[in-house]
Scaffold this motif. Sequence first.
Motif, short mmCIF file in Angstrom:
data_model
loop_
_atom_site.label_atom_id
_atom_site.label_comp_id
_atom_site.label_asym_id
_atom_site.label_seq_id
_atom_site.Cartn_x
_atom_site.Cartn_y
_atom_site.Cartn_z
N LEU A 199 -2.74 2.32 4.08
CA LEU A 199 -3.54 1.74 5.16
C LEU A 199 -4.07 0.37 4.73
O LEU A 199 -3.99 -0.61 5.49
CB LEU A 199 -4.69 2.69 5.49
CG LEU A 199 -5.69 2.27 6.56
CD1 LEU A 199 -5.00 2.05 7.89
CD2 LEU A 199 -6.80 3.33 6.71
N ALA A 200 -4.57 0.30 3.52
CA ALA A 200 -5.12 -0.96 3.02
C ALA A 200 -4.03 -2.03 2.90
O ALA A 200 -4.21 -3.16 3.37
CB ALA A 200 -5.81 -0.75 1.67
N LEU A 201 -2.90 -1.66 2.31
CA LEU A 201 -1.85 -2.66 2.09
C LEU A 201 -1.24 -3.14 3.40
O LEU A 201 -1.04 -4.34 3.60
CB LEU A 201 -0.76 -2.09 1.17
CG LEU A 201 -1.13 -2.06 -0.31
CD1 LEU A 201 -0.12 -1.25 -1.10
CD2 LEU A 201 -1.23 -3.49 -0.87
N ASN A 202 -0.94 -2.21 4.30
CA ASN A 202 -0.35 -2.62 5.57
C ASN A 202 -1.35 -3.40 6.42
O ASN A 202 -0.96 -4.31 7.17
CB ASN A 202 0.19 -1.41 6.33
CG ASN A 202 1.45 -0.84 5.67
OD1 ASN A 202 2.24 -1.60 5.09
ND2 ASN A 202 1.63 0.45 5.74
N ASN A 213 4.79 -7.94 -3.36
CA ASN A 213 5.02 -7.46 -4.72
C ASN A 213 4.04 -6.38 -5.16
O ASN A 213 3.97 -6.05 -6.34
CB ASN A 213 4.96 -8.63 -5.70
CG ASN A 213 6.05 -9.63 -5.41
OD1 ASN A 213 7.18 -9.22 -5.10
ND2 ASN A 213 5.73 -10.90 -5.46
N ILE A 214 3.23 -5.90 -4.24
CA ILE A 214 2.22 -4.91 -4.61
C ILE A 214 2.51 -3.59 -3.91
O ILE A 214 2.74 -3.56 -2.71
CB ILE A 214 0.80 -5.36 -4.21
CG1 ILE A 214 0.55 -6.80 -4.65
CG2 ILE A 214 -0.25 -4.44 -4.81
CD1 ILE A 214 -0.80 -7.33 -4.21
N GLY A 215 2.50 -2.50 -4.65
CA GLY A 215 2.67 -1.19 -4.04
C GLY A 215 1.43 -0.35 -4.27
O GLY A 215 0.58 -0.69 -5.10
N PRO A 224 -4.50 -4.92 -13.34
CA PRO A 224 -5.51 -5.97 -13.16
C PRO A 224 -5.03 -7.21 -12.40
O PRO A 224 -5.70 -7.63 -11.46
CB PRO A 224 -5.90 -6.32 -14.60
CG PRO A 224 -5.65 -5.07 -15.36
CD PRO A 224 -4.42 -4.47 -14.74
N HIS A 225 -3.89 -7.79 -12.79
CA HIS A 225 -3.52 -9.05 -12.14
C HIS A 225 -3.20 -8.84 -10.67
O HIS A 225 -3.47 -9.70 -9.84
CB HIS A 225 -2.37 -9.74 -12.88
CG HIS A 225 -1.08 -8.98 -12.82
ND1 HIS A 225 -0.90 -7.78 -13.47
CD2 HIS A 225 0.09 -9.24 -12.20
CE1 HIS A 225 0.33 -7.34 -13.23
NE2 HIS A 225 0.95 -8.21 -12.47
N LEU A 226 -2.64 -7.67 -10.33
CA LEU A 226 -2.33 -7.41 -8.92
C LEU A 226 -3.60 -7.14 -8.12
O LEU A 226 -3.75 -7.60 -6.98
CB LEU A 226 -1.35 -6.24 -8.80
CG LEU A 226 0.04 -6.52 -9.38
CD1 LEU A 226 0.93 -5.29 -9.30
CD2 LEU A 226 0.71 -7.70 -8.66
N VAL A 227 -4.53 -6.40 -8.72
CA VAL A 227 -5.79 -6.10 -8.03
C VAL A 227 -6.56 -7.40 -7.77
O VAL A 227 -7.02 -7.65 -6.65
CB VAL A 227 -6.65 -5.12 -8.85
CG1 VAL A 227 -8.03 -4.96 -8.23
CG2 VAL A 227 -5.96 -3.76 -8.94
#
Length: 614
Positions: A199-202, A213-215, A224-227
């Motif tokens: 829900l958050a990503l979409n 690039n984030i799942g 960390p770097h993705l967050v």
Amino acid sequence: TLNRSVSRSLSLSKILFHFISCLDPPRVDADGNGYISSTELGNLFREVGCPVPGYQLRQLLQKLDLNNDSKIELSEFEALFKELKDDRIAQSFRKALNKKEGIVAIGGTSELSSAGTQHSISEQERFAFANYLNSALEKDPDCQHVLPINPNTEDLFKAVGDGIMLCKLINLSVPDTIDERTINKKKLTPFTKQENLNLALNSASAIGCQVVNIGAQDLKEGKPHLVLGLLWQIIKIGLFADIELSRNEAIAALLEEGESLEELMKLSPEELLLRWVNFHLKKVGMKISNFSADVKDSKAYFHLLEQIAPDGSKEDVPRDLVKRAECMLQQANRLGCRQFVTAADVVSGNAKLNMAFVATLFNKHPALTKPENQEWIVESKEERTFRNWMNSLGVSPNVHHIYGDLQNAIVILQLYEKIKVPVDWDKVNRPPFKATGGGHLKKIENCNYAVQLGKQKAGFSLVGIGGQDLYDGNATLTLALVWQLMRRYTLNVLEDLGHGEVAGDDLIISWVNKTLSGAGKTSSIKTFKDKTISSSLPVLDLIDAIQPQSVNFELVKKENLSDEDKLNNAKYAISMARKIGAKVYALPEDLVEVNPKMVMTIFACLMGRGMKKA
Ligand SMILES: *[C@@H]1O[C@H](CO)[C@@H](O)[C@H](O)[C@H]1NC(C)=O
Ligand SMILES: *[C@@H]1O[C@H](CO)[C@@H](O)[C@H](O)[C@H]1NC(C)=O
Ligand SMILES: *[C@@H]1O[C@H](CO)[C@@H](O)[C@H](O)[C@H]1NC(C)=O
Ligand SMILES: *[C@@H]1O[C@H](CO)[C@@H](O)[C@H](O)[C@H]1NC(C)=O
Ligand SMILES: *[C@@H]1O[C@H](CO)[C@@H](O)[C@H](O)[C@H]1NC(C)=O
Ligand SMILES: *[C@@H]1O[C@H](CO)[C@@H](O)[C@H](O)[C@H]1NC(C)=O
């Protein structure tokens, strides 16, 4: 027991005082406002591995408040524990806490990072975002299980793992993006956490964040770097929401001599923000050209604060840059704007965090007057949806103004690549384009190429559309092309799933009907213009058919729907679609108004999701 817990807290405080006294004062007073808040005290307890519940913290703070002014000055805090000593404990805490400031490289040996890659993360950002979340979501009852986040540790990366806080942050940046009722809040399991993260990503995609690039797994693991990258994108969208001419008429006050509104609209939010600072600095004959080197000495900030919220005080400005920045931040604190930067970030010229700080000042104290009789350009919902879609695919540069930013066709050509139409970049003129002497011809050449690709390679219907129309930013014609790009992108997702036939409207509609009746649902659709879609019931039924028992039909109104009921159903439907994993860009209003284009994208995305299951 109340007394016992307070005395337990107090004895912990003894321990705390010792390592605190070995550290810089800003460690206790993390936000540097001169007082200790229950958040800050709570963080300290958590750092030593003894978390203390909020009510005990408040009791403790009451005890510490010697002069009864409802604030705990640092001196009061120290006074209470002055006589205590225990060097051994102090040493171990110091070791644990006194990590090197600045950039740390993480990864390498960590099994969380993929294939031993190294990613630098900024501790300053981690600190700033944790503090921002702590204050922005402080009162949210659904975030208390993760707040406050200790800004000095890796807490932040764990706090995003169940998706709740991310959903809340998205909704804070772009209100009403996520329907509260779709967030799983209680008795979370790996599956329901995954749903929250989907829900958050979409939803992040739908507001224009680039999340390709984030799942969900990356967030679950707290990479960390993705967050940090995702948090910054979401926070930035919220901070910049009102720094846009189409949303904030007063920005027209920043027009310069002889400049047109269109030209002003082409500026990015960063450029507008600089323009705003300089607009205020002009009165004292100053100018900055970036949020790094030019703000380090705090001088521009002092003048800016004086212009936007004069308080008449003429305090002595310290010579030491850090002390000076701190003094400036205390002034900002009085305006409720001490956010994102520490004195050290100002002095080191951290461009990202300084920009976020300036955006906070703008949002709370713009001090701009809307010019009289100024025409105003409003962005339509459709334009915004298209723009968010493009930005979520990571086009470069970011699209702020759909017509102005597509004028040289560079973004359009990138979109062709996203729909797998090869672009011969040797044929493309690259920026920078000269403002005079044929620069515009180079842009028109690109536009011609973009139209040619559409006709010859993509099979688009582009009757009567020429490169010149894109260059001119003709709204109808530009949107006609953009829509065909988005439509193809949506259909490609279906083809990627191994669907043999070329997907088209009929195929989607019959799949929808078949899936609905197969699950024993009574709803069906004839076309994407079907009036029944306005209730969102076919969409909700389809979601429930794809993922049985996912929809709570007690929340859905089925008969005699008012406009408000329809909107409520639609909000629920859109969030539910994202929650089960469909990347839907459309808005609830598109369902209520039965906007056939966007309705088509919703059903196509759901079909993609439904087929993936099979
Ligand atoms: C402190 O404030 C509380 C609440 O306002 C009041 O009841 C109490 O008497 C005050 N104590 C002192 C020492 O002033
Ligand atoms: C989302 O934002 C809306 C409007 O600001 C608010 O009414 C709603 O409660 C928020 N929901 C969540 C999930 O925070
Ligand atoms: C910021 O602008 C100043 C001039 O105003 C320049 O000297 C400096 O190099 C710039 N710094 C960055 C990082 O762009
Ligand atoms: C855009 O193009 C259409 C079709 O050629 C034309 O009718 C319309 O007037 C144009 N709009 C503008 C603003 O030029
Ligand atoms: C979908 O179902 C409706 C109602 O049963 C029917 O009228 C329509 O022809 C169907 N459309 C397709 C493409 O299956
Ligand atoms: C809907 O309206 C009709 C006619 O006004 C009424 O008979 C019916 O009970 C209503 N249904 C609901 C669920 O309120």
